[in-house]
Structure formats: C-alpha cells, structure tokens
Design an enzyme around this catalytic site. Structure first.
Site, PDB file in Angstrom:
ATOM      1  N   LYS A   1       0.811  -1.212   0.000  1.00  0.00           N
ATOM      2  CA  LYS A   1       0.000   0.000   0.000  1.00  0.00           C
ATOM      3  C   LYS A   1       0.856   1.280   0.000  1.00  0.00           C
ATOM      4  CE  LYS A   1      -3.757  -2.481   0.262  1.00  0.00           C
ATOM      5  NZ  LYS A   1      -3.244  -3.818   0.582  1.00  0.00           N
TER       6      LYS A   1
HETATM    7  C1  LIG Z   1      -9.650  -2.351  -0.716  1.00  0.00           C
HETATM    8  C2  LIG Z   1      -8.954  -3.221   0.282  1.00  0.00           C
HETATM    9  N1  LIG Z   1      -9.549  -3.460   1.456  1.00  0.00           N
HETATM   10  C3  LIG Z   1      -8.971  -4.208   2.399  1.00  0.00           C
HETATM   11  C4  LIG Z   1      -7.743  -4.790   2.201  1.00  0.00           C
HETATM   12  C5  LIG Z   1      -7.207  -5.696   3.248  1.00  0.00           C
HETATM   13  O1  LIG Z   1      -6.059  -5.208   3.849  1.00  0.00           O
HETATM   14  P1  LIG Z   1      -5.016  -6.190   4.556  1.00  0.00           P
HETATM   15  O2  LIG Z   1      -4.351  -6.968   3.482  1.00  0.00           O
HETATM   16  O3  LIG Z   1      -4.080  -5.275   5.270  1.00  0.00           O
HETATM   17  O4  LIG Z   1      -5.791  -7.058   5.480  1.00  0.00           O
HETATM   18  C6  LIG Z   1      -7.064  -4.570   0.996  1.00  0.00           C
HETATM   19  C7  LIG Z   1      -5.753  -5.173   0.772  1.00  0.00           C
HETATM   20  O5  LIG Z   1      -5.311  -5.403  -0.325  1.00  0.00           O
HETATM   21  C8  LIG Z   1      -7.689  -3.764   0.011  1.00  0.00           C
HETATM   22  O6  LIG Z   1      -7.100  -3.530  -1.159  1.00  0.00           O
END
Ligand SMILES: Cc1ncc(COP(=O)(O)O)c(C=O)c1O
Length: 347
Positions: A226
């Site tokens: 990210k």
């Molecule tokens: C739009 C969105 N929401 C939630 C997440 C979930 O995040 P994490 O991988 O930190 O759990 C992601 C991760 O790619 C995402 O792109």
C-alpha cells in the site's frame, strides 16, 4: 586475637553487600542478535552488518526492549506514536493501529452495529476483504454496482436499502476516491453508518477532505503493497468515542484496552467477545515513519501521473477513467476505458 570470618549477613569483610543498581552486563531476552536479524531484513551488505553489530555490541542493552504496546517503560510506544500521528495527520479524535486492514474493517463493522440479521452495502468492485469482514461480523454484504469511476454508484444505493441495512461501505479503489458527498447524503437520509475502505487510497481527498474522514469510520491497510506500509498492518480512524471503544473491544480481546481492564462494564454492551488485532511494535516503528512521509509520497505519485497525462494529450481512441476528484485522487494508476461507442478509426 582471633581472625573474624566473613559475615554473610552484614557484608563486612567480604560478605553480601547491599547495592542500588544491577551490576554486570545485561543479557536481555531480546538483544543484539534479534536487532541484527532486523538489520539483515533491511538488506544491508555484510560489511555494513559487521559495523552495525560492532556498534550494537559496544552498547550495554540492559534488560533489552519489551516489544509490546502494553507495559513498556517508555513515554510513548511506537504503536501509540502511530496512533498519535494518524490523529494529527487526519485531524480525527481517535485512531487504532491494527495488525491488518482486514482487522480494521472487521473492528469497524462490529463497531457500526453489524451483526446477525444485518446487511451492509458494499461496492461491486474493490477487494475481497471488505465483504469478507461483513461476513466475519455475521452480517450479509449486498453488492452495489459501480459507475464509470469504478467506485460505488451513489444513485444505485437507495434501491438496495432494506430494514436490515445498517451501513454503507464504499471502497476507494486504486488510488481513486469515491463520490463521498453523495454517498454520505444517502446514508444520513436513511440513518445508516458509513464505513470507508481506504486501503488503496491512503492520502486521497474528496473535495479537499481526506477520504476516511467523510464517513463514521475510516479503515486503512498499512501493508507492504500500500501507499503507507512496511509489512502487514492496519489503521482505523473515527471521531466518535463510542465507535472507537467498540472497535477497540473487537480488536483488543474485549476489554484489554480499558483504563481498568478487570472493572465491570461501565455501560450496557461495553463488554463482548473480542479478538486480537494488535499491531506489533516492530511493524509500528516502520509504519509511523511512513505515515509521516505520506503527503510527500502522494505528491510524488501525483506529479508523475501529471507528467504521464501531459504526454498523452493527442489520443482520441480511448476515454480516460472518470475521476470523482481529479485533484484529490492519489494517482498511482492511469486507467482508460475502451473506445467510446462513437469511435471511428483515424483516417
Ligand atoms: C480495498 C482493500 N480493502 C482491504 C484490504 C485488506 O487489507 P489487509 O491486506 O491489510 O488485510 C485490501 C488489501 O489489499 C484492500 O485492497
């Protein structure tokens, strides 16, 4: 005269002595080798690693670090710093640093009142975790179509609202921003919560206001993939104390976050079955630096995107993606839709 033997009680003549400080070199549970293991992960060369080891070994580490957010003998832990920087950066009252964006979403949905018999309106394009966190909260995701911006279409939401709907969960996708003004207007009209998934667009703004602060709760993934993120982490922000408390309850084993963790509930519904989404101190140490640098990172993305777009001025066969706020989007992707229906080949 008889010779006196050492007195084990008094310390006279070599017996035990009172002391006010620990003597000898500390042998901490977490010491130089663990530190070097982190340095190795940063990819330093063997020569530099040797220099770092020599410097670290010259230091008496005492009892070593305690790499947890609780009970650390510090004015501010890295997790606390991360939460403070998030509050300052986004201008919100509450922030929780978490172990993942998924954990942030799960905590936010539970805080927003998602549970058995409830529905949450999610966008048809986004990432699995948004809808999965609704299911994890025992709710049902209801998918709303997206418009040409690839974000939730505000005009399609009302038709999906039922007496079971408790929240709308727009996702800001691929550096873009959703039309938050219209989405929040629908939510307020129907007395619904708004949980923003900002995982892919940290640092984006809509009409000059950070995305993540338009709704009731903003959820970020702070993972390596990210805009801000070292390894795996998450962040939740809100302005409402009760939402913060409830989200903390889910993320912190029910009640570990409370001022007096073993005290009886201070209000009805304060205590319920939570889980553990705590962020590690090592991860927070990286993330807090990255979060402080976020505006700089976003400015760089925007500058590069501007350059790319300026170089593409003459095309006419493709349509650039509709942007809800061209100045506010983060801009790490340039997207086009297929040729418009009135397209004709160049002669
Ligand atoms: C739009 C969105 N929401 C939630 C997440 C979930 O995040 P994490 O991988 O930190 O759990 C992601 C991760 O790619 C995402 O792109």
């Amino acid at each position: 005269m008889t010779e006196r033997k050492p007195d084990r009680q008094s310390g006279l003549l070599g017996g035990l002595q009172a002391t006010t400080r620990a003597q000898g070199r500390g042998e901490p549970k977490i010491g130089v080798d663990e530190f070097m293991s982190v340095a190795e992960r940063f990819g330093f060369s063997p020569a530099t690693l040797a220099k770092i080891r020599a410097a670290a070994e010259a230091e008496d580490m005492g009892e070593g670090p305690f790499l947890a957010n609780y009970y650390a003998k510090l004015p501010e832990t890295k997790v606390q710093a991360m939460e403070r920087v998030a509050r300052e950066m986004f201008g919100v009252k509450y922030a929780i640093a978490l172990s993942s964006g998924t954990g942030a979403l799960h905590s936010a949905f539970v805080a927003a009142g998602v549970g058995p018999g409830t529905e949450v309106i999610c966008p048809a394009i986004g990432f699995f975790a948004t809808a999965a966190a609704v299911v994890q909260s025992n709710g049902v995701p209801i998918f709303c179509d997206v418009d040409e911006s690839l974000h939730m279409d505000p005009t399609k939401i009302e038709a999906l609202i039922t007496p079971r709907t408790v929240a709308i969960a727009p996702t800001h996708v691929m550096g873009g921003v959703a039309n938050m003004e219209a989405i929040v207007a629908v939510a307020r009209k129907h007395n619904l919560r708004v949980v923003e998934d900002v995982a892919q667009s940290c640092g984006g703004t809509y009409k000059g206001k950070w995305v993540g602060t338009w709704g009731d709760l903003g959820c970020f993934s702070i993972s390596a993939y990210k805009i801000v993120g070292g390894g795996e982490g998450g962040l939740l922000i809100t302005d409402e104390e009760r939402l913060w408390e409830r989200a903390n309850g889910l993320a912190e084993c029910g009640g570990l976050w409370r001022p007096v963790r073993f005290a009886p509930p201070r209000y009805e519904g304060e205590l319920y079955c939570g889980t553990n989404y705590r962020l590690s101190e090592l991860e927070a140490a990286v993330d807090v630096v990255q979060l402080q640098r976020m505006p700089e990172t976003v400015a760089r993305f925007r500058a590069v995107k501007r350059q790319v777009l300026e170089g593409l001025k003459t095309y006419r066969e493709i349509t650039p993606q509709l942007l809800n706020d061209p100045d506010g989007e983060v801009g790490y992707r340039v997207r086009f839709s297929r040729k418009p229906s009135n397209w004709e080949p160049r002669s």
